[in-house]
Design a protein around this motif. Structure first.
Motif, PDB file in Angstrom:
ATOM      1  N   VAL A  29       1.202  -1.036  -0.132  1.00 41.27           N
ATOM      2  CA  VAL A  29       0.414   0.121  -0.331  1.00 41.27           C
ATOM      3  C   VAL A  29       0.974   1.225   0.202  1.00 41.27           C
ATOM      4  O   VAL A  29       0.510   2.412  -0.779  1.00 41.27           O
ATOM      5  CB  VAL A  29      -1.476   0.035   1.289  1.00 41.27           C
ATOM      6  CG1 VAL A  29      -1.828   1.565   1.556  1.00 41.27           C
ATOM      7  CG2 VAL A  29      -1.771  -0.823   1.351  1.00 41.27           C
ATOM      8  N   VAL A  33       0.157   4.262  -3.168  1.00 44.73           N
ATOM      9  CA  VAL A  33      -0.005   5.246  -2.571  1.00 44.73           C
ATOM     10  C   VAL A  33       0.869   6.398  -2.859  1.00 44.73           C
ATOM     11  O   VAL A  33       0.375   8.268  -3.079  1.00 44.73           O
ATOM     12  CB  VAL A  33      -0.656   5.851  -0.738  1.00 44.73           C
ATOM     13  CG1 VAL A  33      -1.564   4.889  -0.369  1.00 44.73           C
ATOM     14  CG2 VAL A  33       1.045   5.469   0.340  1.00 44.73           C
ATOM     15  N   ILE A 114      -4.606   4.303   7.816  1.00 45.65           N
ATOM     16  CA  ILE A 114      -3.337   4.990   6.637  1.00 45.65           C
ATOM     17  C   ILE A 114      -3.794   6.708   7.201  1.00 45.65           C
ATOM     18  O   ILE A 114      -4.912   7.358   7.070  1.00 45.65           O
ATOM     19  CB  ILE A 114      -4.141   4.493   5.540  1.00 45.65           C
ATOM     20  CG1 ILE A 114      -4.312   2.543   5.136  1.00 45.65           C
ATOM     21  CG2 ILE A 114      -3.275   5.482   3.948  1.00 45.65           C
ATOM     22  CD1 ILE A 114      -4.496   2.823   3.700  1.00 45.65           C
ATOM     23  N   HIS A 191      -7.003   0.791   1.931  1.00 50.29           N
ATOM     24  CA  HIS A 191      -6.995   1.794   1.010  1.00 50.29           C
ATOM     25  C   HIS A 191      -7.487   2.369  -0.084  1.00 50.29           C
ATOM     26  O   HIS A 191      -7.117   3.406  -0.446  1.00 50.29           O
ATOM     27  CB  HIS A 191      -5.546   1.143   0.237  1.00 50.29           C
ATOM     28  CG  HIS A 191      -4.933   1.286  -1.259  1.00 50.29           C
ATOM     29  ND1 HIS A 191      -4.079   0.545  -2.087  1.00 50.29           N
ATOM     30  CD2 HIS A 191      -4.892   2.299  -1.680  1.00 50.29           C
ATOM     31  CE1 HIS A 191      -3.915   1.039  -3.317  1.00 50.29           C
ATOM     32  NE2 HIS A 191      -4.066   2.419  -2.518  1.00 50.29           N
ATOM     33  N   ARG A 195      -8.501   6.265  -1.748  1.00 50.42           N
ATOM     34  CA  ARG A 195      -7.972   6.387  -2.955  1.00 50.42           C
ATOM     35  C   ARG A 195      -9.331   6.928  -3.175  1.00 50.42           C
ATOM     36  O   ARG A 195      -9.485   8.050  -3.977  1.00 50.42           O
ATOM     37  CB  ARG A 195      -8.245   5.227  -3.316  1.00 50.42           C
ATOM     38  CG  ARG A 195      -6.267   4.373  -3.634  1.00 50.42           C
ATOM     39  CD  ARG A 195      -5.421   5.429  -4.235  1.00 50.42           C
ATOM     40  NE  ARG A 195      -4.848   5.554  -5.333  1.00 50.42           N
ATOM     41  CZ  ARG A 195      -4.437   4.687  -6.040  1.00 50.42           C
ATOM     42  NH1 ARG A 195      -3.785   3.702  -5.350  1.00 50.42           N
ATOM     43  NH2 ARG A 195      -4.826   4.959  -7.423  1.00 50.42           N
TER      44      ARG A 195
END
Length: 225
Positions: A29, A33, A114, A191, A195
């Motif tokens: 991940v 990113v 995250i 994730h 996004r």
């Protein structure tokens, strides 16, 4: 239990999240990113834990998210912030570790966090504009967005404010003038939420640039969400 003894545990698919080392998932991940432009340099940090565990893996201080491997993570106890011995040298945890620990304490259902610095979402926040959720994917993955007032990065005040904002089940937080904190019950879902949050921010900005933001309506969340 069967007549011949204890039932065998279910076999895990070698590709499933339960079967893989969480550090490997987070490293993948991290690379994704960075490629997506959601963070630059050594900004941002990631963490994950197994369901019910009182310890999480969190990226080490100063690590670049597109250069992670298993040695890049610290193992930290959630209840008190102490390092968990791993049998090998480990880096100090990210300066934002308090943000992760406070959120895990407030949300027992969360197993991945995250924290990124998405430019468009932050620009909208600086302009006093909220992110509009325009598509079915935005509604499904993001659902709602909460904004946490500015507190200096790495402080207990920021950690406590973010945990409070997430306590009602909100999974996408904008940390004003700083970044985002996105939560989920898997690394993959966190994730996807991150996004979709930034995609929604981009579409919102385009509508503002066209002078049409007032015409936007949020896509309602799925039934039962």
């Amino acid at each position: 239990m069967s007549a011949t003894g204890p039932a065998s545990p279910p076999r895990l698919d070698a590709g499933s999240e339960d079967a893989r080392d969480l550090r490997d998932l987070l490293a993948e991940v991290g690379a994704e990113v960075v490629r997506a432009g959601l963070v630059v340099g050594s900004g941002g940090n990631l963490s994950a834990r197994r369901p019910g565990d009182d310890a999480c893996w969190v990226t080490g201080a100063g690590t670049w998210l597109d250069r992670l491997d298993r040695r890049s993570f610290a193992h930290v106890r959630i209840s008190d912030g102490a390092m968990v011995p791993t049998g090998s040298s480990a880096p100090a945890p990210s300066s934002e570790v308090a943000l992760h620990l406070a959120t895990y304490r407030a949300r027992p259902d969360v197993t991945a966090i995250i924290h990124l610095h998405p430019q468009m979402a932050l620009l909208l926040d600086a302009l006093g504009e909220r992110v509009r959720l325009l598509t079915t994917d935005h509604a499904f993955y993001v659902r709602r967005v909460a904004t946490v007032p500015f507190f200096p990065p790495g402080t207990s005040e920021l950690a406590e404010a973010a945990a409070l904002a997430a306590a009602d089940g909100t999974n996408c937080l904008i940390l004003s003038r700083h970044g985002c904190s996105v939560l989920a019950d898997s690394v993959e879902l966190a994730h996807k939420r991150a996004r979709n949050l930034e995609e929604a921010a981009h579409l919102t900005y385009r509508a503002l640039a066209l002078g049409r933001a007032a015409d936007l309506t949020d896509q309602p969340p799925p039934a039962g969400a």
